[in-house]
Design an enzyme around this catalytic site. Structure first.
Site, PDB file in Angstrom:
ATOM      1  N   ASN A  91       0.854  -1.180   0.000  1.00 17.76           N
ATOM      2  CA  ASN A  91       0.000   0.000   0.000  1.00 17.76           C
ATOM      3  C   ASN A  91       0.894   1.236   0.000  1.00 17.76           C
ATOM      4  OD1 ASN A  91      -2.343  -1.606   0.227  1.00 17.76           O
ATOM      5  ND2 ASN A  91      -2.097  -1.739   2.441  1.00 17.76           N
ATOM      6  N   VAL A 141       0.950   2.845   8.023  1.00 17.73           N
ATOM      7  CA  VAL A 141       2.227   2.953   8.746  1.00 17.73           C
ATOM      8  C   VAL A 141       3.290   3.373   7.730  1.00 17.73           C
ATOM      9  CG1 VAL A 141       3.977   1.779  10.133  1.00 17.73           C
ATOM     10  CG2 VAL A 141       1.558   1.163  10.418  1.00 17.73           C
ATOM     11  N   HIS A 174       6.866  -1.657   3.884  1.00 19.08           N
ATOM     12  CA  HIS A 174       6.531  -3.047   4.207  1.00 19.08           C
ATOM     13  C   HIS A 174       5.698  -3.653   3.097  1.00 19.08           C
ATOM     14  CE1 HIS A 174       3.295  -0.521   5.805  1.00 19.08           C
ATOM     15  NE2 HIS A 174       2.468  -1.538   5.597  1.00 19.08           N
TER      16      HIS A 174
END
Ligand code: 5GP
Ligand code: ZN
Length: 115
Positions: free
Chosen positions: A88, A97, A101
């Site tokens: 994302n 966040v 990742h």
């Protein structure tokens, strides 16, 4: 390391997580709010806010995050039936966040298009 970054603090061991893999570039943990029977987060060990901030210094990092996701999908037993690797990016992309990742989701059929 930004001291207020949640994933930097997890990587540093300052906050607890269920870590299942680590190497020089990648730390893999189980997502705290799993969206599938298997939901692993592949965190960059060094802070990068998002794909938008990737530059020459991070050459090969996405390869290593995806390779770790593929390896863990095998290890977790979800690879044969298929799984999803997701990144994302930014607000519209659903990033919550700001630390690079990759999500590895498996153990159920996924729908398309994503929400
Ligand atoms: P994003 O929305 O940025 O793509 O993904 C962030 C992910 O981090 C979410 O799936 C969320 O559930 C997960 N998450 C948020 N806080 C924590 C935490 O403290 N520990 C773990 N293991 N996962 C977290
Ligand atoms: Zn960070």
């Amino acid at each position: 390391m930004p001291s207020d970054c949640l994933f930097c603090r997890i990587v540093a061991g300052e906050l607890p997580s269920s870590q299942i893999y680590a190497d020089d570039d990648v730390v893999a943990i189980r997502d705290i709010a799993p969206q599938a029977p298997t939901h692993v987060l592949l965190l960059a060990r060094k802070h990068v806010a998002s794909v938008r901030e990737l530059g020459p210094e991070q050459a090969g990092l996405m390869d290593r995050l995806f390779a770790a996701g593929a390896k863990l999908a095998e290890q977790e037993g979800v690879a044969a039936d298929g799984y999803r690797l997701v990144v994302n990016v930014g607000r519209n992309g659903g990033q919550t966040v700001d630390h690079l990742h990759v999500h590895m989701l498996g153990g159920r059929p996924m729908t398309w298009p994503p929400g």
